[in-house]
Design a protein around this motif. Structure first.
Motif, PDB file in Angstrom:
ATOM      1  N   ARG A 125      -8.122   3.813   3.326  1.00  0.00           N
ATOM      2  CA  ARG A 125      -8.904   4.627   4.280  1.00  0.00           C
ATOM      3  C   ARG A 125     -10.348   4.752   3.818  1.00  0.00           C
ATOM      4  O   ARG A 125     -11.275   4.777   4.635  1.00  0.00           O
ATOM      5  CB  ARG A 125      -8.263   6.008   4.423  1.00  0.00           C
TER       6      ARG A 125
ATOM      7  N   LEU B  94       0.832  -1.205   0.000  1.00  0.00           N
ATOM      8  CA  LEU B  94       0.000   0.000   0.000  1.00  0.00           C
ATOM      9  C   LEU B  94       0.866   1.254   0.000  1.00  0.00           C
ATOM     10  O   LEU B  94       0.547   2.252  -0.665  1.00  0.00           O
ATOM     11  CB  LEU B  94      -0.930   0.003   1.218  1.00  0.00           C
ATOM     12  N   GLY B  95       1.980   1.190   0.735  1.00  0.00           N
ATOM     13  CA  GLY B  95       2.870   2.342   0.760  1.00  0.00           C
ATOM     14  C   GLY B  95       3.534   2.584  -0.584  1.00  0.00           C
ATOM     15  O   GLY B  95       3.592   3.717  -1.071  1.00  0.00           O
ATOM     16  N   VAL B  96       4.030   1.510  -1.206  1.00  0.00           N
ATOM     17  CA  VAL B  96       4.726   1.641  -2.488  1.00  0.00           C
ATOM     18  C   VAL B  96       3.775   2.126  -3.587  1.00  0.00           C
ATOM     19  O   VAL B  96       4.153   2.945  -4.434  1.00  0.00           O
ATOM     20  CB  VAL B  96       5.364   0.293  -2.885  1.00  0.00           C
ATOM     21  N   THR B  97       2.539   1.614  -3.582  1.00  0.00           N
ATOM     22  CA  THR B  97       1.577   1.968  -4.633  1.00  0.00           C
ATOM     23  C   THR B  97       0.712   3.176  -4.264  1.00  0.00           C
ATOM     24  O   THR B  97      -0.215   3.514  -5.000  1.00  0.00           O
ATOM     25  CB  THR B  97       0.653   0.769  -4.924  1.00  0.00           C
ATOM     26  N   ARG B  98       1.036   3.798  -3.127  1.00  0.00           N
ATOM     27  CA  ARG B  98       0.259   4.943  -2.647  1.00  0.00           C
ATOM     28  C   ARG B  98      -1.229   4.605  -2.543  1.00  0.00           C
ATOM     29  O   ARG B  98      -2.102   5.354  -2.984  1.00  0.00           O
ATOM     30  CB  ARG B  98       0.456   6.149  -3.573  1.00  0.00           C
ATOM     31  N   GLY B  99      -1.475   3.443  -1.942  1.00  0.00           N
ATOM     32  CA  GLY B  99      -2.842   2.955  -1.844  1.00  0.00           C
ATOM     33  C   GLY B  99      -3.512   3.196  -0.508  1.00  0.00           C
ATOM     34  O   GLY B  99      -4.637   2.715  -0.290  1.00  0.00           O
ATOM     35  N   PHE B 100      -2.864   3.943   0.401  1.00  0.00           N
ATOM     36  CA  PHE B 100      -3.476   4.160   1.711  1.00  0.00           C
ATOM     37  C   PHE B 100      -4.741   5.001   1.623  1.00  0.00           C
ATOM     38  O   PHE B 100      -5.645   4.873   2.456  1.00  0.00           O
ATOM     39  CB  PHE B 100      -2.472   4.807   2.674  1.00  0.00           C
ATOM     40  N   GLY B 101      -4.823   5.853   0.595  1.00  0.00           N
ATOM     41  CA  GLY B 101      -6.052   6.627   0.404  1.00  0.00           C
ATOM     42  C   GLY B 101      -7.223   5.719   0.104  1.00  0.00           C
ATOM     43  O   GLY B 101      -8.313   5.881   0.670  1.00  0.00           O
ATOM     44  N   ARG B 102      -7.008   4.743  -0.784  1.00  0.00           N
ATOM     45  CA  ARG B 102      -8.056   3.766  -1.089  1.00  0.00           C
ATOM     46  C   ARG B 102      -8.415   2.962   0.152  1.00  0.00           C
ATOM     47  O   ARG B 102      -9.596   2.695   0.409  1.00  0.00           O
ATOM     48  CB  ARG B 102      -7.602   2.814  -2.192  1.00  0.00           C
TER      49      ARG B 102
ATOM     50  N   SER C 272      -6.271  -3.760  -0.805  1.00  0.00           N
ATOM     51  CA  SER C 272      -7.005  -3.219   0.340  1.00  0.00           C
ATOM     52  C   SER C 272      -7.829  -4.306   1.009  1.00  0.00           C
ATOM     53  O   SER C 272      -7.898  -4.375   2.249  1.00  0.00           O
ATOM     54  CB  SER C 272      -7.922  -2.072  -0.106  1.00  0.00           C
TER      55      SER C 272
END
Length: 309
Positions: free
Chosen positions: A67, A57-65, A181
């Protein structure tokens, strides 16, 4: 079909074969973790899967998804149920793989499409066509033959088929959530269970991780990658292939499991057991054949529309 479409289809096939090939080879992977037992393997699989997913999630900038998923209370509750079902599936599968019951595991995944159809009737109130009822009847006969042969129900096969069937049903209703996610949330729900398992194992038989040598420790540590990579390949495949082709590819895993159980691990296969498998394969052939026959009129009807475009 354009060259771009052909390339996408080829990539989808490679991703799908990779996913189901890795799932099919999992029994060998789990055996490489010895002397770790099933509950340690499952516990480590959960913990390191969460670590790997968080890194991903960090590498793909997926933390927004991610959340966004957490704000959906219905999805959070559904993933708790999905987590419980996949815990049952993983635990039974690892027990089968490490106790000389790989053939039973293969049977479970051969039966899974039949269980999925039954769930559609019981849960979704779907109506079955007569040929589908025939396939279910043949599968039920296979279970009876295997039960008589062993003196008990093939509980490993039935537990795997039922848990993965219900898991698929839950996940189908969560199709809006991306694979990473979803796996992150499932494993997050299961981490407390994993910690309890690892504490119990550590205080009784002792953990193999960190004590049984570098190779078992490495295999256990890689369990997160081994769990997530096939899932991501599967997700990439389903985005590029029709569901009907993905349905055919799903048989790669149990075929590999059966081959490993019989040819590599030399598990016993009596004539009655082969008969049970043959009946399951006959049921699957009925389903596949009926599906192909029903799809032909739709393809034929689509030809004039495609030509006119």
């Amino acid at each position: 079909m354009t060259s771009e479409d052909q390339g996408s289809t080829r990539a989808g096939l490679l991703f799908g074969i990779g996913a189901y090939g890795l799932w099919g080879a999992m029994p060998v992977y789990f055996l490489l973790m010895k002397p770790a037992g099933a509950f340690e393997i499952v516990g480590m699989r959960i913990v390191f899967s969460l670590v790997f997913c968080l890194l991903l999630l960090g590498v793909t900038r997926g933390f927004g998804r991610f959340r966004g998923v957490l704000r959906d209370r219905s999805a959070v509750a559904s993933f708790a149920l999905a987590g419980a079902l996949i815990w049952v599936n993983w635990t039974v599968y690892v027990i089968a793989s490490t106790s000389g019951r790989v053939v039973d595991a293969a049977l479970g995944y051969f039966i899974n499409p039949i269980v999925t159809i039954l769930l559609g009737v019981v849960v979704l109130r779907e109506r079955l066509r007569p040929v589908q009822w025939v396939a279910i009847g043949v599968s039920a006969l296979a279970v009876v033959v295997l039960a008589v042969e062993t003196g008990s129900l093939p509980w490993i096969s039935l537990a795997l088929a039922a848990s993965f069937g219900f898991y698929g049903l839950v996940k189908k209703r969560l199709g809006r959530v991306d694979a990473v996610s979803g796996l992150t949330l499932e494993t997050a729900w299961l981490v407390p269970v994993a910690i309890v398992q690892l504490i119990v194992v550590g205080t009784t038989s002792g953990l193999a991780w960190g004590t049984a040598g570098w190779f078992p420790t490495l295999m256990l540590t890689s369990a997160g990658i081994g769990t997530a990579v096939p899932l991501l390949l599967f997700a990439a495949s389903t985005r590029r292939l029709p569901l009907s082709i993905v349905g055919f590819l799903q048989y790669v895993a149990p075929i590999l499991q059966l081959a490993i159980g019989v040819a590599v691990l030399h598990e016993p296969m009596s004539s009655a057991r082969w008969t049970g498998f043959a009946l399951v394969w006959a049921a699957l052939a009925i389903l596949v054949g009926e599906s192909v026959v029903r799809s032909r009129p739709r393809r034929a009807a689509a030809v004039p529309a495609d030509s006119a475009a």
